[in-house]
Design a protein around this motif. Structure first.
Motif, mmCIF file in Angstrom:
data_model
loop_
_atom_site.group_PDB
_atom_site.id
_atom_site.type_symbol
_atom_site.label_atom_id
_atom_site.label_comp_id
_atom_site.label_asym_id
_atom_site.label_seq_id
_atom_site.Cartn_x
_atom_site.Cartn_y
_atom_site.Cartn_z
ATOM 1 N N UNK A 39 0.838 -1.193 0.000
ATOM 2 C CA UNK A 39 0.000 0.000 0.000
ATOM 3 C C UNK A 39 0.876 1.248 0.000
ATOM 4 N N UNK A 40 0.336 2.331 -0.547
ATOM 5 C CA UNK A 40 1.104 3.577 -0.651
ATOM 6 C C UNK A 40 0.247 4.736 -0.168
ATOM 7 N N UNK A 41 0.936 5.753 0.332
ATOM 8 C CA UNK A 41 0.279 6.996 0.726
ATOM 9 C C UNK A 41 0.641 8.073 -0.288
ATOM 10 N N UNK A 42 -0.323 8.917 -0.600
ATOM 11 C CA UNK A 42 -0.115 9.966 -1.592
ATOM 12 C C UNK A 42 0.534 11.189 -0.947
ATOM 13 N N UNK A 43 1.518 11.759 -1.649
ATOM 14 C CA UNK A 43 2.181 12.963 -1.159
ATOM 15 C C UNK A 43 1.277 14.170 -1.401
ATOM 16 N N UNK A 44 1.170 15.039 -0.404
ATOM 17 C CA UNK A 44 0.285 16.196 -0.514
ATOM 18 C C UNK A 44 0.982 17.387 -1.171
ATOM 19 N N UNK A 45 2.243 17.632 -0.796
ATOM 20 C CA UNK A 45 2.952 18.800 -1.308
ATOM 21 C C UNK A 45 4.070 18.444 -2.286
ATOM 22 N N UNK A 46 4.574 17.246 -2.222
ATOM 23 C CA UNK A 46 5.640 16.819 -3.135
ATOM 24 C C UNK A 46 7.013 17.346 -2.775
ATOM 25 N N UNK A 47 7.238 17.673 -1.498
ATOM 26 C CA UNK A 47 8.550 18.153 -1.061
ATOM 27 C C UNK A 47 9.446 16.942 -0.803
ATOM 28 N N UNK A 48 10.591 16.826 -1.484
ATOM 29 C CA UNK A 48 11.440 15.636 -1.292
ATOM 30 C C UNK A 48 12.045 15.596 0.103
ATOM 31 N N UNK A 49 12.054 14.418 0.694
ATOM 32 C CA UNK A 49 12.640 14.215 2.022
ATOM 33 C C UNK A 49 13.822 13.260 1.986
ATOM 34 N N UNK A 50 13.733 12.211 1.181
ATOM 35 C CA UNK A 50 14.803 11.208 1.164
ATOM 36 C C UNK A 50 14.758 10.436 -0.152
ATOM 37 N N UNK A 51 15.930 10.152 -0.683
ATOM 38 C CA UNK A 51 16.092 9.255 -1.828
ATOM 39 C C UNK A 51 16.927 8.070 -1.366
ATOM 40 N N UNK A 52 16.340 6.886 -1.393
ATOM 41 C CA UNK A 52 17.037 5.672 -0.974
ATOM 42 C C UNK A 52 17.371 4.848 -2.207
ATOM 43 N N UNK A 53 18.659 4.582 -2.387
ATOM 44 C CA UNK A 53 19.109 3.778 -3.520
ATOM 45 C C UNK A 53 19.562 2.421 -3.012
ATOM 46 N N UNK A 54 18.988 1.371 -3.582
ATOM 47 C CA UNK A 54 19.332 -0.003 -3.211
ATOM 48 C C UNK A 54 20.162 -0.609 -4.327
ATOM 49 N N UNK A 55 21.230 -1.312 -3.933
ATOM 50 C CA UNK A 55 22.110 -1.948 -4.919
ATOM 51 C C UNK A 55 22.350 -3.399 -4.537
ATOM 52 N N UNK A 56 22.388 -4.244 -5.541
ATOM 53 C CA UNK A 56 22.660 -5.655 -5.293
ATOM 54 C C UNK A 56 23.102 -6.312 -6.595
ATOM 55 N N UNK A 57 23.824 -7.421 -6.468
ATOM 56 C CA UNK A 57 24.217 -8.206 -7.632
ATOM 57 C C UNK A 57 23.127 -9.204 -8.020
ATOM 58 N N UNK A 58 22.107 -9.343 -7.163
ATOM 59 C CA UNK A 58 21.011 -10.276 -7.415
ATOM 60 C C UNK A 58 19.712 -9.480 -7.503
ATOM 61 N N UNK A 59 19.007 -9.605 -8.603
ATOM 62 C CA UNK A 59 17.798 -8.800 -8.810
ATOM 63 C C UNK A 59 16.684 -9.229 -7.860
ATOM 64 N N UNK A 60 16.648 -10.490 -7.469
ATOM 65 C CA UNK A 60 15.600 -10.949 -6.559
ATOM 66 C C UNK A 60 15.775 -10.326 -5.178
ATOM 67 N N UNK A 61 17.022 -10.208 -4.724
ATOM 68 C CA UNK A 61 17.257 -9.624 -3.405
ATOM 69 C C UNK A 61 16.852 -8.160 -3.366
ATOM 70 N N UNK A 62 17.226 -7.413 -4.405
ATOM 71 C CA UNK A 62 16.933 -5.982 -4.397
ATOM 72 C C UNK A 62 15.430 -5.723 -4.562
ATOM 73 N N UNK A 63 14.734 -6.555 -5.314
ATOM 74 C CA UNK A 63 13.286 -6.401 -5.456
ATOM 75 C C UNK A 63 12.572 -6.742 -4.151
ATOM 76 N N UNK A 64 13.044 -7.781 -3.483
ATOM 77 C CA UNK A 64 12.432 -8.178 -2.209
ATOM 78 C C UNK A 64 12.599 -7.088 -1.159
#
Length: 201
Positions: A39-64
């Motif tokens: 589930x997701x919540x909708x942003x009201x103002x669209x002010x950025x707070x955080x960008x999280x970048x995930x990296x992995x050599x296995x696509x299943x791990x990063x998707x999970x």
């Protein structure tokens, strides 16, 4: 299992009841939610707070782990978007299998890094820190994280920083006075005492 619906064909929720003869009962709602999209919540103002970048050599791990991070953001009332697939990082190496005359016998290696981006908008800084600490505590193996955090302050923050700098100077001056010296500050005094003592010869 008995399904009850309206007879007029109108769109209405289906009610499922299970009788005594059913062998597989309905799963709890908490277990059913695992098989659904987070589930997701909708942003009201669209002010950025955080960008999280995930990296992995296995696509299943990063998707999970991206799915796990989105669910954690929902229950912390953080509007999250993603995961956005970022371009892959492909690295290749060519290594000789042996030395000397076997130079033509070489082996090629390739490593592909998969990346996903999760963006948090309109999030409180403390809530974002709690979210990142939760993800760090329950980190998934083989998945690296890098977070860019935006913090906003009121106008006139420069004056407050100048005042705090003046207060820090009084604390740091005694420590800077000993910078570059050994911990034992009595060494020069002992040397002078040894020079002042006359020799027996």
């Amino acid at each position: 299992m008995v399904r009850s619906q309206t007879t007029d064909g109108a769109a209405s929720p289906t009610i499922e009841t299970f009788g005594a003869g059913d062998l597989c009962p309905r799963l709890p709602r908490s277990v059913q939610s695992i098989y659904l999209k987070p589930l997701r919540r909708q942003a009201q103002y669209g002010v950025p707070s955080c960008d999280l970048q995930l990296r992995s050599y296995n696509v299943r791990n990063v998707e999970f782990f991206a799915d796990f991070a989105l669910r954690a953001a929902y229950f912390l009332n953080l509007p999250a978007s993603g995961p956005v697939p970022l371009p892959r990082i492909t690295e290749r190496w060519t290594v000789p299998r042996s030395n000397f005359v076997h130079k033509k016998s070489q082996e090629n290696f390739e490593r592909i890094t998969f990346r996903r981006l999760i963006q948090i908008q309109d999030g409180h800084p403390e809530t974002v820190e709690i979210w990142l600490a939760f993800l760090k505590k329950h980190a998934y193996y083989g998945v690296g994280m890098k977070a860019n955090i935006w913090e906003y302050d009121k106008l006139g923050v420069g004056k407050a920083m100048d005042i705090s700098l003046e207060n820090l100077k009084h604390i740091l001056e005694p420590k800077w006075a000993h910078f570059g010296r050994k911990r034992n500050l009595e060494t020069p005094e002992k040397v002078m005492e040894m020079k002042a003592v006359p020799s027996d010869s």
